[in-house]
Design a protein around this motif. Structure first.
Motif, mmCIF file in Angstrom:
data_model
loop_
_atom_site.group_PDB
_atom_site.id
_atom_site.type_symbol
_atom_site.label_atom_id
_atom_site.label_comp_id
_atom_site.label_asym_id
_atom_site.label_seq_id
_atom_site.Cartn_x
_atom_site.Cartn_y
_atom_site.Cartn_z
ATOM 1 N N LEU A 129 31.339 32.368 37.099
ATOM 2 C CA LEU A 129 31.810 32.548 38.476
ATOM 3 C C LEU A 129 33.249 33.065 38.503
ATOM 4 C CD1 LEU A 129 30.265 29.325 40.043
ATOM 5 C CD2 LEU A 129 29.700 31.681 40.681
ATOM 6 N N LEU A 130 34.086 32.579 37.597
ATOM 7 C CA LEU A 130 35.461 33.080 37.538
ATOM 8 C C LEU A 130 35.487 34.563 37.169
ATOM 9 C CD1 LEU A 130 37.455 30.189 35.792
ATOM 10 C CD2 LEU A 130 37.300 30.708 38.226
ATOM 11 N N LEU A 131 34.640 34.957 36.215
ATOM 12 C CA LEU A 131 34.592 36.357 35.821
ATOM 13 C C LEU A 131 34.093 37.232 36.972
ATOM 14 C CD1 LEU A 131 35.015 38.373 33.547
ATOM 15 C CD2 LEU A 131 32.664 37.931 32.801
ATOM 16 N N ALA A 132 33.092 36.747 37.710
ATOM 17 C CA ALA A 132 32.611 37.498 38.876
ATOM 18 C C ALA A 132 33.715 37.658 39.909
ATOM 19 C CB ALA A 132 31.409 36.781 39.489
ATOM 20 N N ALA A 133 34.498 36.601 40.126
ATOM 21 C CA ALA A 133 35.601 36.680 41.087
ATOM 22 C C ALA A 133 36.638 37.701 40.642
ATOM 23 C CB ALA A 133 36.240 35.307 41.249
ATOM 24 N N ALA A 134 36.981 37.702 39.346
ATOM 25 C CA ALA A 134 37.962 38.663 38.845
ATOM 26 C C ALA A 134 37.471 40.093 39.024
ATOM 27 C CB ALA A 134 38.256 38.387 37.369
ATOM 28 N N THR A 135 36.184 40.310 38.804
ATOM 29 C CA THR A 135 35.618 41.647 38.970
ATOM 30 C C THR A 135 35.702 42.101 40.425
ATOM 31 O OG1 THR A 135 34.100 41.235 37.128
ATOM 32 C CG2 THR A 135 33.547 43.045 38.616
ATOM 33 N N LEU A 136 35.368 41.211 41.348
ATOM 34 C CA LEU A 136 35.429 41.557 42.770
ATOM 35 C C LEU A 136 36.870 41.766 43.237
ATOM 36 C CD1 LEU A 136 32.697 39.163 44.203
ATOM 37 C CD2 LEU A 136 32.567 41.656 43.968
ATOM 38 N N LEU A 137 37.798 40.985 42.715
ATOM 39 C CA LEU A 137 39.205 41.176 43.066
ATOM 40 C C LEU A 137 39.696 42.549 42.609
ATOM 41 C CD1 LEU A 137 40.652 37.648 42.235
ATOM 42 C CD2 LEU A 137 40.798 38.771 44.466
ATOM 43 N N ALA A 138 39.294 42.949 41.409
ATOM 44 C CA ALA A 138 39.690 44.269 40.916
ATOM 45 C C ALA A 138 39.103 45.375 41.790
ATOM 46 C CB ALA A 138 39.236 44.444 39.469
ATOM 47 N N ALA A 139 37.830 45.219 42.166
ATOM 48 C CA ALA A 139 37.210 46.217 43.036
ATOM 49 C C ALA A 139 37.899 46.274 44.391
ATOM 50 C CB ALA A 139 35.721 45.898 43.206
ATOM 51 N N GLY A 140 38.223 45.128 44.941
ATOM 52 C CA GLY A 140 38.920 45.092 46.226
ATOM 53 C C GLY A 140 40.307 45.676 46.143
ATOM 54 N N GLN A 141 41.011 45.428 45.041
ATOM 55 C CA GLN A 141 42.345 45.990 44.859
ATOM 56 C C GLN A 141 42.303 47.509 44.843
ATOM 57 O OE1 GLN A 141 45.477 44.469 44.477
ATOM 58 N NE2 GLN A 141 46.280 46.565 44.474
ATOM 59 N N LEU A 142 41.273 48.070 44.258
ATOM 60 C CA LEU A 142 41.164 49.525 44.128
ATOM 61 C C LEU A 142 40.669 50.206 45.396
ATOM 62 C CD1 LEU A 142 39.637 49.705 40.538
ATOM 63 C CD2 LEU A 142 41.979 50.296 41.213
ATOM 64 N N THR A 143 39.968 49.457 46.254
ATOM 65 C CA THR A 143 39.316 50.114 47.396
ATOM 66 C C THR A 143 39.822 49.675 48.763
ATOM 67 O OG1 THR A 143 37.539 48.452 47.422
ATOM 68 C CG2 THR A 143 37.190 50.433 46.085
ATOM 69 N N ALA A 144 40.278 48.416 48.907
ATOM 70 C CA ALA A 144 40.570 47.920 50.259
ATOM 71 C C ALA A 144 41.825 47.078 50.358
ATOM 72 C CB ALA A 144 39.381 47.104 50.767
ATOM 73 N N PHE A 145 42.682 47.097 49.362
ATOM 74 C CA PHE A 145 43.858 46.232 49.352
ATOM 75 C C PHE A 145 45.028 46.926 50.052
ATOM 76 C CE2 PHE A 145 47.219 43.622 47.584
ATOM 77 C CZ PHE A 145 46.606 42.379 47.501
#
Length: 383
Positions: free
Chosen positions: A269-285
């Motif tokens: 779950l932590l790894l999934a969260a890190a992946t989604l945070l990276a995607a959000g940083q690149l697209t919607a941050f």
């Protein structure tokens, strides 16, 4: 035990809403104020290396009472300090008091519930109470600050510390087993025990994720998104609410998956969260939706992990529970504060990248260690 489980965390979280203003209040730099967050975590962990063995030698009760008194005195002193060096010194003393109370509490849990069939449920219950603090701490701090000023936050901590001390004087019996004490040979055995290290690293990954979150969240939500302190506190608390809800499920999940299975799933779950945070940083941050929903997933991983790590790490060391708890929390504190602080300092702290770096790396490391251990050394179910 509940007040002492809560106070050490409250000393950190209730202070967050005023962190952006503290450089001006103390006539210092933001880096110095960040140091008060990092030092608190370091001392909370390293201080237990003193108080854990001491509790094995003289007992849990005197260490607990002394720690509560030190926490209360230091908190009161911080309320009347506007000189940055003195504030840092009292912050260290406050953390030392919290460390003493925390190690005595967890050693008592190990003393009383070591062979209890619902031991995991006890740890999950303490985890749920601990998760409650981040849910209400920043909100409480923001409300107190708006109504009475920042000094009242630390006076409130001092009052709660004294109240906890009073109830412990009346109700906390000594639980240290007869014949326990500091045994240097057992310290070596603890440090050579593979399950101890695996569960301690899992605990560090979980708590470190939350440490980086509360180090970056004020800068992201109040700095980049210009949210008001109370709005920030309410949004910040949603992560803790998810932790509380998940903690209620921890005991049945541990019975179903075993300690090993919970640890692996928590890291997933932590790894999934890190992946989604990276995607959000690149697209919607910057955006609350790019930052908070992934942290809700991380919160589930934190709760599932923390429900099993203490029992898994300490199971073999009941004769030196205070020392084992101290090493467990010390290592977690050092790993969390050093690696977490490096992530915050080396990467832009008002972005998701510190969380991505720390959480992703830690979540990838721990399952690799789990796979190298025999299943029957990890958890009751070994799944």
């Amino acid at each position: 035990m509940a007040p002492f489980d809560l106070l050490a965390s409250l000393g950190m979280d209730v202070y967050l809403p005023v962190v952006p203003r503290m450089p001006a209040i103390l006539s210092t730099t933001p880096a110095t104020v960040q140091l008060t967050l990092s030092l608190y975590m370091v001392v909370l962990g390293v201080g237990q290396m003193l108080f854990g063995p001491l509790s094995d030698r003289i007992g849990r009760r005197p260490v607990l009472l002394g720690g509560a008194l030190l926490f209360a005195v230091a908190s009161a002193a911080m309320a009347y300090t506007t000189w940055a060096p003195a504030f840092v010194v009292w912050r260290v003393a406050q953390a030392a008091g919290g460390a003493a109370a925390l190690v005595a509490t967890f050693a008592t849990v190990r003393d009383v519930y070591a062979d209890h069939p619902d031991g995991v449920a006890i740890y999950a219950m303490l985890g749920a109470m601990l998760a409650f603090v981040p849910a209400v701490g920043p909100v409480l701090g923001a409300v107190i600050d708006q109504a009475l000023g920042w000094r009242a936050i630390f006076l409130m901590l001092a009052g709660l510390g004294l109240a906890a001390l009073l109830q412990a004087l009346l109700r906390w019996p000594e639980s240290r087993p007869d014949g326990s004490g500091v045994k240097l040979a057992r310290v070596g055995a603890i440090l050579r025990h593979a399950p101890f290290w695996t569960y301690t690293l899992g605990f560090s990954a979980a708590l470190g994720t939350f440490f980086v979150y509360f180090s970056t969240a004020p800068l992201v939500l109040m700095g980049r998104l210009a949210l008001a302190p109370l709005t920030f506190s309410l949004l910040f608390a949603t992560v803790a609410v998810v932790m509380i809800i998940t903690s209620r499920l921890a005991a049945p999940l541990a019975r179903r998956w075993g300690s090993r299975g919970c640890l692996v799933r928590g890291m997933g779950l932590l790894l999934a969260a890190a992946t989604l945070l990276a995607a959000g940083q690149l697209t919607a941050f910057p955006s609350t939706w790019a930052f908070l929903p992934p942290m809700w997933i991380a919160a589930m991983g934190i709760s599932i992990t923390c429900a099993v790590t203490a029992n898994g790490a300490l199971r073999a060391f009941g004769d030196v529970a205070g020392t084992a708890v101290a090493i467990y929390h010390c290592l977690q504190g050092v790993i969390t504060s050093l690696a977490g602080t490096l992530a915050v300092l080396w990467l832009p702290a008002d972005t998701a990248w510190p969380l991505v770096a720390f959480t992703g790396a830690a979540a990838l490391l721990t399952p690799g260690l789990v796979r190298r251990l025999p299943p029957d050394t990890l958890g009751s179910a070994g799944q």
